[in-house]
Design a protein around this motif. Structure first.
Motif, PDB file in Angstrom:
ATOM      1  N   SER A 145       0.840  -1.196   0.000  1.00  0.00           N
ATOM      2  CA  SER A 145       0.000   0.000   0.000  1.00  0.00           C
ATOM      3  C   SER A 145       0.874   1.245   0.000  1.00  0.00           C
ATOM      4  N   ALA A 146       0.299   2.336  -0.498  1.00  0.00           N
ATOM      5  CA  ALA A 146       1.042   3.597  -0.555  1.00  0.00           C
ATOM      6  C   ALA A 146       1.451   4.060   0.845  1.00  0.00           C
ATOM      7  N   LYS A 147       0.565   3.853   1.827  1.00  0.00           N
ATOM      8  CA  LYS A 147       0.857   4.256   3.196  1.00  0.00           C
ATOM      9  C   LYS A 147       2.061   3.495   3.733  1.00  0.00           C
ATOM     10  N   THR A 148       2.074   2.180   3.515  1.00  0.00           N
ATOM     11  CA  THR A 148       3.199   1.362   3.985  1.00  0.00           C
ATOM     12  C   THR A 148       4.494   1.793   3.322  1.00  0.00           C
ATOM     13  N   LEU A 149       4.440   2.054   2.027  1.00  0.00           N
ATOM     14  CA  LEU A 149       5.639   2.432   1.290  1.00  0.00           C
ATOM     15  C   LEU A 149       6.184   3.770   1.777  1.00  0.00           C
ATOM     16  N   ILE A 150       5.327   4.770   1.924  1.00  0.00           N
ATOM     17  CA  ILE A 150       5.768   6.104   2.330  1.00  0.00           C
ATOM     18  C   ILE A 150       6.309   6.078   3.762  1.00  0.00           C
ATOM     19  N   VAL A 151       5.567   5.454   4.678  1.00  0.00           N
ATOM     20  CA  VAL A 151       6.025   5.370   6.071  1.00  0.00           C
ATOM     21  C   VAL A 151       7.344   4.608   6.153  1.00  0.00           C
ATOM     22  N   GLY A 152       7.466   3.533   5.369  1.00  0.00           N
ATOM     23  CA  GLY A 152       8.704   2.759   5.363  1.00  0.00           C
ATOM     24  C   GLY A 152       9.877   3.581   4.865  1.00  0.00           C
ATOM     25  N   LYS A 153       9.658   4.383   3.830  1.00  0.00           N
ATOM     26  CA  LYS A 153      10.725   5.232   3.310  1.00  0.00           C
ATOM     27  C   LYS A 153      11.147   6.274   4.344  1.00  0.00           C
ATOM     28  N   ILE A 154      10.178   6.861   5.030  1.00  0.00           N
ATOM     29  CA  ILE A 154      10.488   7.880   6.041  1.00  0.00           C
ATOM     30  C   ILE A 154      11.276   7.273   7.195  1.00  0.00           C
ATOM     31  N   ILE A 155      10.844   6.104   7.664  1.00  0.00           N
ATOM     32  CA  ILE A 155      11.556   5.445   8.761  1.00  0.00           C
ATOM     33  C   ILE A 155      12.967   5.051   8.329  1.00  0.00           C
ATOM     34  N   SER A 156      13.109   4.561   7.091  1.00  0.00           N
ATOM     35  CA  SER A 156      14.444   4.183   6.607  1.00  0.00           C
ATOM     36  C   SER A 156      15.360   5.394   6.520  1.00  0.00           C
ATOM     37  N   LEU A 157      14.823   6.550   6.131  1.00  0.00           N
ATOM     38  CA  LEU A 157      15.616   7.771   6.100  1.00  0.00           C
ATOM     39  C   LEU A 157      16.042   8.180   7.505  1.00  0.00           C
ATOM     40  N   PHE A 158      15.169   7.977   8.467  1.00  0.00           N
ATOM     41  CA  PHE A 158      15.517   8.267   9.856  1.00  0.00           C
ATOM     42  C   PHE A 158      16.659   7.357  10.318  1.00  0.00           C
ATOM     43  N   ILE A 159      16.584   6.079   9.969  1.00  0.00           N
ATOM     44  CA  ILE A 159      17.649   5.128  10.327  1.00  0.00           C
ATOM     45  C   ILE A 159      18.964   5.542   9.681  1.00  0.00           C
ATOM     46  N   LEU A 160      18.909   5.962   8.427  1.00  0.00           N
ATOM     47  CA  LEU A 160      20.116   6.409   7.737  1.00  0.00           C
ATOM     48  C   LEU A 160      20.695   7.654   8.409  1.00  0.00           C
ATOM     49  N   GLY A 161      19.816   8.518   8.908  1.00  0.00           N
ATOM     50  CA  GLY A 161      20.283   9.692   9.650  1.00  0.00           C
ATOM     51  C   GLY A 161      21.023   9.302  10.909  1.00  0.00           C
ATOM     52  N   VAL A 162      20.489   8.305  11.636  1.00  0.00           N
ATOM     53  CA  VAL A 162      21.159   7.810  12.842  1.00  0.00           C
ATOM     54  C   VAL A 162      22.526   7.216  12.500  1.00  0.00           C
ATOM     55  N   VAL A 163      22.579   6.469  11.384  1.00  0.00           N
ATOM     56  CA  VAL A 163      23.853   5.891  10.935  1.00  0.00           C
ATOM     57  C   VAL A 163      24.867   6.994  10.656  1.00  0.00           C
ATOM     58  N   GLN A 164      24.429   8.058  10.019  1.00  0.00           N
ATOM     59  CA  GLN A 164      25.331   9.162   9.711  1.00  0.00           C
ATOM     60  C   GLN A 164      25.835   9.841  10.979  1.00  0.00           C
ATOM     61  N   ILE A 165      24.945  10.008  11.955  1.00  0.00           N
ATOM     62  CA  ILE A 165      25.357  10.642  13.206  1.00  0.00           C
ATOM     63  C   ILE A 165      26.444   9.810  13.894  1.00  0.00           C
ATOM     64  N   PHE A 166      26.219   8.513  14.006  1.00  0.00           N
ATOM     65  CA  PHE A 166      27.207   7.646  14.653  1.00  0.00           C
ATOM     66  C   PHE A 166      28.508   7.598  13.847  1.00  0.00           C
ATOM     67  N   THR A 167      28.405   7.605  12.540  1.00  0.00           N
ATOM     68  CA  THR A 167      29.610   7.563  11.709  1.00  0.00           C
ATOM     69  C   THR A 167      30.450   8.816  11.881  1.00  0.00           C
ATOM     70  N   LEU A 168      29.795   9.966  12.017  1.00  0.00           N
ATOM     71  CA  LEU A 168      30.514  11.222  12.157  1.00  0.00           C
ATOM     72  C   LEU A 168      31.139  11.381  13.539  1.00  0.00           C
TER      73      LEU A 168
END
Length: 408
Positions: free
Chosen positions: A216-239
């Motif tokens: 569903s579009a809702k699942t896809l959009i929410v999943g993309k947003i959460i994945s971007l948040f996870i990538l942000g956390v990865v960047q913070i720890f990497t820096l």
């Protein structure tokens, strides 16, 4: 939403496998480091050049009608006193004299006249440098040291501030909340492009209908947003991981042979305010999710990433607007404009983090601001889902507001 985990895993791993993701993490810090290093080297070279110029010897004469110049100082620079202005200027014109200074009687109204022989831009500048040195040293000989310190602002101040009857150091409490402001800036800067292309890629590749047959579009959009948040956390720890490891290496003597500044006194002086830190963390998370949702919605509405990029610049400009209004935040929080941008969706994350750093954000204002961020995030996600649903059948054109709100 039963495929949410699959979407999150796919989007996160897809980004982590790309070398450009890791290169982008270090791109901005490296650029800032290079600019700082170049600026530091340039500053050192400039100071050395100015010192070299000030110490360079050249022939000059000086006529002083103001009475402020000390003849002994002129002699130290190997200059001579002139009683004939026109004759000295003539010597400069003929090339037998390098420079001539005429100091008028009234320095407040009349200008000091400087005549010099051309020696190139940098060499000619030393005429002014020597004149400044003569006047400054001459003034120091007739003015009391305390008055000199006041005029030159070379005096030192030991300031002690009290709050609730105890000694208070505002700067030490600003460090940790300020770090979250820096983190938010870097994460948004690094991930803004990925936020934008997270939905436009599927539209440009013409695979959105295929995706929506199983998710569903809702699942896809929410999943993309959460994945971007996870990538942000990865960047913070990497820096920040290298910085933390480097600090522990220094305090444990692992890098004793390396000439590094001792930052332990600075670290030990940092004060932790649990409330301020909790507000910073919450605003960081809520603000990042809100900005991500708005940018994802923008990407869903546009047919290509290029067109979406033209509009995203307005979002980023609005997001960074509080930095251009820094004076208003420094003056205090009793300002209508400060309150407006603290609660306006696109400006509120940095405005709230900035006020929290400066200690001007009351708890009730923080609660209101965070509540609005959560509400705006929900609205943005709803818009992103609805836009994405209609965007799948709108290849090559934007999703209009009329289409978005008229269809059921």
């Amino acid at each position: 939403m039963h495929n949410l985990g699959t979407v999150i895993k796919f989007e996160t791993l897809r980004a982590l496998k790309k070398p450009t993701f890791w290169l982008a993490i270090f791109a901005i810090p490296i650029i800032y480091a290079v600019i700082f290093f170049i600026g530091h080297i340039t500053s050192q070279q400039t100071n050395e050049k100015l010192k070299e110029l000030s110490e360079g010897k050249f022939s000059f004469q000086i006529t002083d009608e103001s009475g402020v110049v000390d003849n002994n100082i002129v002699g130290q620079f190997e200059g001579k006193i002139s009683a004939n202005k026109e004759e000295s200027i003539k010597e400069v014109k003929e090339g037998s004299l390098d420079a001539y200074y005429y100091i008028p009687k009234n320095l407040q109204e009349d200008k000091i006249e400087l005549y010099g022989k051309d020696r190139g831009f940098s060499e000619t500048d030393k005429y002014r440098i020597v004149l400044d040195a003569i006047l400054k040293n001459s003034g120091n000989t007739v003015v009391e040291p305390n008055k000199i310190a006041v005029v030159n602002k070379t005096y030192k101040t030991d300031q002690t501030i009290f709050k609730n009857g105890e000694k208070y150091d505002r700067v030490s409490e600003m460090i940790v909340p300020g770090a979250f402001l820096v983190i938010f800036y870097f994460v948004v800067s690094l991930l803004s492009g990925r936020m934008l292309t997270s939905t436009t890629e599927e539209k440009e590749n013409r695979v959105t209908e295929m995706i929506l047959t199983s998710i569903s579009a809702k699942t896809l959009i929410v999943g993309k947003i959460i994945s971007l948040f996870i990538l942000g956390v990865v960047q913070i720890f990497t820096l920040f991981t290298p910085i933390i490891l480097g600090y522990f290496a220094v305090i444990n003597g692992k890098l004793s042979g390396v000439n590094l500044p001792d930052i332990r006194p600075f670290i030990e002086n940092i004060k932790l305010n649990p409330i301020s830190i909790a507000i910073a963390v919450t605003v960081l998370v809520a603000g990042f999710l809100m900005i991500t949702s708005f940018i994802v919605a923008l990407g869903s509405a546009m047919p290509t990433a290029q067109e979406a990029g033209n509009w995203m610049s307005f979002i980023i400009l609005a997001l960074m607007a509080p930095f251009f209004m820094m004076n208003m935040f420094l003056v205090g929080s009793n300002n209508l404009a400060v309150h407006v941008i603290s609660y306006f969706p696109l400006t509120s994350p940095i405005a709230l983090l900035l006020r929290n750093t400066l200690g001007t954000l009351a708890i009730h204002e923080a609660i209101i601001g965070i509540g609005l961020l959560v509400m705006f995030t929900a609205i943005a996600i709803t818009l992103a889902v609805r836009i994405f649903q209609y965007g799948t059948i709108s290849y090559g054109k934007k999703v209009s507001l009329k289409t978005l709100f008229s269809n059921k």
